[in-house]
Write an enzyme that holds these catalytic residues in place. Structure first.
Site, short mmCIF file in Angstrom:
data_model
loop_
_atom_site.label_atom_id
_atom_site.label_comp_id
_atom_site.label_asym_id
_atom_site.label_seq_id
_atom_site.Cartn_x
_atom_site.Cartn_y
_atom_site.Cartn_z
N GLU A 57 9.35 -9.50 -2.38
CA GLU A 57 9.28 -8.63 -1.21
C GLU A 57 9.92 -9.25 0.03
O GLU A 57 10.51 -8.55 0.85
CB GLU A 57 7.82 -8.26 -0.91
CG GLU A 57 7.13 -7.47 -2.02
CD GLU A 57 6.60 -8.32 -3.16
OE1 GLU A 57 6.70 -9.57 -3.07
OE2 GLU A 57 6.11 -7.76 -4.15
N ARG A 166 -2.46 6.01 -1.89
CA ARG A 166 -2.24 6.23 -3.33
C ARG A 166 -2.84 7.57 -3.76
O ARG A 166 -2.19 8.37 -4.40
CB ARG A 166 -2.90 5.11 -4.14
CG ARG A 166 -2.74 5.29 -5.65
CD ARG A 166 -3.64 4.35 -6.45
NE ARG A 166 -5.04 4.69 -6.32
CZ ARG A 166 -5.70 5.59 -7.08
NH1 ARG A 166 -5.05 6.23 -8.03
NH2 ARG A 166 -6.97 5.84 -6.89
#
Lengths: 315, 268
Positions: A57, A166
């Site tokens: 990342e 989510r």
């Protein structure tokens, strides 16, 4: 209220693929989570403008910065916990300091990540991002706002952080509803207490307002979809009108929306205030709904907080 | 003469860090020859049009070599040479570490180590997308290789076949706490980069001919990014700074300033 639940991630994918068609400068990066963040939809349609960076990342954020220096509008996606925590210095040094056009759209924010537990539940991401100069922090209330936020941030110069969940969230707004970066919206007018929410907690505030109405309390609900820059005008106008404020967020109260609101109210309009959010602790595994209850992210708790600040107002 | 330019950069480094009474002379002096080669011979750039889209780009990953970087930029014409003495002063556009927002010619802000190569990769991807021929040069430090992000970037550059990237490591064998191999072993450094899929060249980083040849080989190379490991001497050109860890982040005092300039052929 009986809500219809929709996916913010699905709307992110919709907005991104539409942008892919009309805006050739849009480039998308992901870090091996494209099937979860749904950037894989963009990747299927525009493979030449999608780069999977692997499980790395920090390098993804630097790569995004480099692309942005060359005129690209770069979307970088991964889970919120990795996007903001693991890469904070890369975002600070390589993106925020040079004020580059990188749009960090993070999914799986908050406690509703569920079963994955504390390691994956970003409860500090709003605080991490809002502490950075030049950074805009957007927390869409529902799927439609997620779509609008993604579309809007392309033309909003500089770095943006867009926080998505989510789990499916209640559909609160319509395509015709007002949405602008930096602008809060009053979803329900009231005169007794102001409920300021972001993300799916706005729907929780609406439920609380409905419950309060039954008890004869007129609550105003403000959707603070941009946490930074905070729409101080709308906040202060409402706080002055009602004289009592409750904030609600799926995030720690140490550094999120509530803290941002508290600073503004403390300086310009000190009124009784209560912050609803996760306390200073890590999350745990469980079903989304169970976790929301366990960490007090419910309309009952918001309503109780509203009654508390109203009592303090009278003292 | 590129050697003359390198000497000019070195003199500026001494003057700037002396005026600021802080900054990093050691790692600036070790990169002076490479800066001279890049800005006065190799790179295709237009100092009067810093945003020219077909330009070659440079990322200074070891941001603390800013004095040498600013000297090269000023001598190229990006901004007045007279302003170099404002380094690190309040209100100056010459910050202690490079700032894209303030300084003409600076492509990206750096200073927190290990981040430059990732940014260079992003620039290289953009160039490939836009079918631009401009090359991306990235100047790294050796101690900086201890940062894990470099190796993430190494993977990405090889994976996407970024043959438009030429990176350097200023292999001066020193970092703040002492010799690199004592603080944290980096060797076998060339093997590591080869194993990551890079075209690796090793040169004497103070030999202009070798620098130019290596850059030429890098741009001829197809399908792989190139890492040039430049063996250098920290503090090169000033006798008492050479190989001296103390001058990593310490400015010369009045006496040292005089001697240093004299050694570099200038009467202070």
């Amino acid at each position: 209220m009986k809500w219809v639940y929709t996916s913010q991630r699905k709307e992110y994918a919709n907005a991104l693929t539409e942008l892919g068609r009309t805006r050739t400068e849009v480039v998308v990066l992901d870090a091996d989570l494209s099937s979860s963040t749904r950037t894989n939809e963009f990747a299927k349609k525009f493979p030449e403008r999608f780069f999977n960076c692997g499980i790395a990342e920090q390098n993804m954020m630097g790569t995004a910065a480099g692309l942005a220096t060359s005129g690209k509008v770069v979307f970088a996606s991964t889970f919120a916990v990795f996007a903001t925590g693991r890469c904070w210095d890369q975002i600070r040094q390589s993106i925020a300091y040079p004020n580059l056009n990188v749009k960090i759209v993070a999914t799986h924010a908050g406690i509703t990540v569920g079963g994955d537990g504390a390691s994956h539940q970003a409860l500090e991401d709003i605080g991490l991002m809002r502490s950075l100069p030049n950074m805009t922090v957007i927390v869409p209330a529902d799927g439609i706002e997620a779509y609008k936020a993604v579309k809007a941030c392309v033309d909003h110069p500089g770095p943006c952080y867009v926080r998505l969940g989510r789990a499916d969230v209640p559909m609160l707004t319509t395509m015709d509803s007002e949405f602008a970066i930096g602008k809060a919206t009053v979803l329900r007018e009231g005169s007794d207490v102001t409920l300021v929410g972001c993300g799916q907690m706005v729907a929780v505030c609406m439920d609380a307002a409905e419950e309060l109405e039954k008890r004869g309390i007129h609550a105003e609900v403000v959707n603070m979809s941009t946490v930074k820059p905070l729409d101080e005008v709308t906040l202060l106008r409402s706080a002055k009108k009602t004289g009592a404020v409750v904030t609600a967020e799926e995030h720690t109260t140490v550094s999120g929306l509530g803290s941002a609101v508290a600073v503004v109210l403390g300086e310009y309009c000190p009124v009784p205030l209560k912050l609803i959010g996760t306390p200073d602790c890590f999350g745990e595994s469980g079903e989304s709904e169970e976790l929301m209850r366990r960490y007090g992210l419910t309309s009952e708790r918001v309503a109780l907080a509203a009654e508390e600040v109203m009592r303090r107002k009278k003292q | 003469m590129l050697e003359t330019k390198a000497n000019l950069i070195r003199r500026h480094v001494i003057k700037m860090t002396f005026a600021a009474q802080s900054g990093h002379p050691g790692g600036s002096l070790s990169y002076a020859d490479i800066f001279a080669a890049l800005y006065f011979k190799i790179m295709n750039h237009r100092p009067k049009d810093p945003q020219w889209e077909d330009r070659d780009r440079l990322v200074l990953s070891k941001g603390h070599a800013a004095p040498a970087y600013y000297a090269a930029l000023a001598e190229s014409g990006y901004f007045p040479v007279e302003d170099l003495h404002t380094l690190r002063k309040l209100g100056s556009y010459l910050q202690g570490h490079p700032c894209r927002q303030k300084t003409p010619g600076v492509e990206i802000s750096t200073g927190s180590l290990g981040q430059g190569l990732s940014v260079a990769n992003g620039m290289a991807l953009a160039a490939k997308l836009d079918r631009k021929l401009g090359r991306i040069y990235c100047l790294c430090g050796d101690g900086e290789m201890e940062e894990g992000q470099n190796w993430e970037a190494a993977m990405l550059a090889a994976h996407y076949k970024l043959d438009n990237v030429t990176a350097f490591i200023d292999r001066n064998m020193m970092q703040i706490d002492g010799p690199t191999e004592k603080v944290m072993s980096l060797e076998p450094l060339a093997d590591k980069w080869r194993a990551f899929g890079w075209n690796v060249l090793e040169i004497n980083g103070h030999d202009m001919r070798q620098i130019l040849e290596a850059c030429d080989k890098a741009s001829q190379n197809k399908g792989k990014p190139t890492m040039i490991i430049a063996h250098t001497v920290k503090g090169k050109g000033v006798s008492f700074m050479e190989g001296a860890v103390a001058f990593h982040g310490k400015a010369p005092n009045q006496d040292e300033y005089r001697i240093a300039l004299k050694e570099l052929g200038e009467e202070p």
